[in-house]
Write a protein that holds these residues in place. Structure first.
Motif, short mmCIF file in Angstrom:
data_model
loop_
_atom_site.label_atom_id
_atom_site.label_comp_id
_atom_site.label_asym_id
_atom_site.label_seq_id
_atom_site.Cartn_x
_atom_site.Cartn_y
_atom_site.Cartn_z
N ALA A 14 -1.87 1.12 4.80
CA ALA A 14 -1.98 0.81 3.38
C ALA A 14 -0.82 -0.08 2.98
CB ALA A 14 -1.98 2.09 2.57
N ASN A 15 -1.11 -1.11 2.20
CA ASN A 15 -0.08 -2.00 1.68
C ASN A 15 0.41 -1.40 0.37
OD1 ASN A 15 1.58 -4.19 1.24
ND2 ASN A 15 -0.01 -5.34 0.20
N GLN A 16 1.56 -0.81 0.40
CA GLN A 16 2.10 -0.14 -0.77
C GLN A 16 3.33 -0.89 -1.27
OE1 GLN A 16 2.75 3.84 0.61
NE2 GLN A 16 0.58 4.20 0.90
N ASP A 47 6.61 -1.82 -2.66
CA ASP A 47 7.73 -0.91 -2.94
C ASP A 47 8.88 -1.61 -3.66
OD1 ASP A 47 8.69 -2.53 -0.96
OD2 ASP A 47 8.91 -0.96 0.53
N ASP A 55 6.31 -5.43 2.10
CA ASP A 55 4.86 -5.29 2.17
C ASP A 55 4.16 -6.60 1.85
OD1 ASP A 55 5.13 -2.63 2.80
OD2 ASP A 55 4.82 -1.93 0.76
N CYS A 115 -3.81 7.55 -6.29
CA CYS A 115 -2.99 6.35 -6.39
C CYS A 115 -2.73 6.05 -7.85
CB CYS A 115 -3.71 5.18 -5.73
SG CYS A 115 -2.77 3.65 -5.81
N HIS A 151 -0.61 3.19 -8.80
CA HIS A 151 -0.01 1.86 -8.93
C HIS A 151 -1.01 0.80 -8.47
CE1 HIS A 151 0.59 1.57 -4.58
NE2 HIS A 151 1.00 2.82 -4.62
N CYS A 174 -3.62 -0.40 -4.59
CA CYS A 174 -3.96 0.78 -3.78
C CYS A 174 -5.07 0.51 -2.78
CB CYS A 174 -4.37 1.94 -4.68
SG CYS A 174 -3.02 2.55 -5.68
#
Length: 98
Positions: free
Chosen positions: A26-28, A30, A35, A83, A85, A88
């Motif tokens: 998952a590209n979260q 931060d 990312d 999620c 943000h 997601c």
């Protein structure tokens, strides 16, 4: 006999170099931009991708890029599930090699 050993050696080397695996993560976002570097395939993501591969006992990352959930076969959670943000439903594929 030495020709046979050479062929066996070449086959073993080919099999060893072909050992690769694609990890879907998952590209979260931060706030650090790592990312986003991975997702865009930018050069700045190379270190993060290599570190990810090395943490899984691979030598290097041969590629990394953003992928759409439609490209993934199998179970992908719905956007918004657990999620809170943006982004997601974004994923990154990292190809690791031994």
């Amino acid at each position: 006999m030495s020709a046979l050993l050479a062929c066996v050696g070449l086959l073993a080397a080919s099999a060893a170099s072909a050992d690769s695996r694609v990890f879907i993560i998952a590209n979260q976002p931060d706030g650090y931009g790592v990312d986003q570097c991975l997702a865009r395939g930018d050069k700045c993501g190379a270190h993060a991708a290599r570190s990810y591969c090395q943490s899984r006992d691979f030598d290097q990352a041969s590629s990394y890029r953003r992928i759409d959930p439609d490209e993934i076969t199998g179970s992908v959670p719905k956007a918004g599930a657990n999620c809170n943000h943006a982004g997601c439903d974004e994923y990154v594929a990292i190809t690791c090699q031994r």
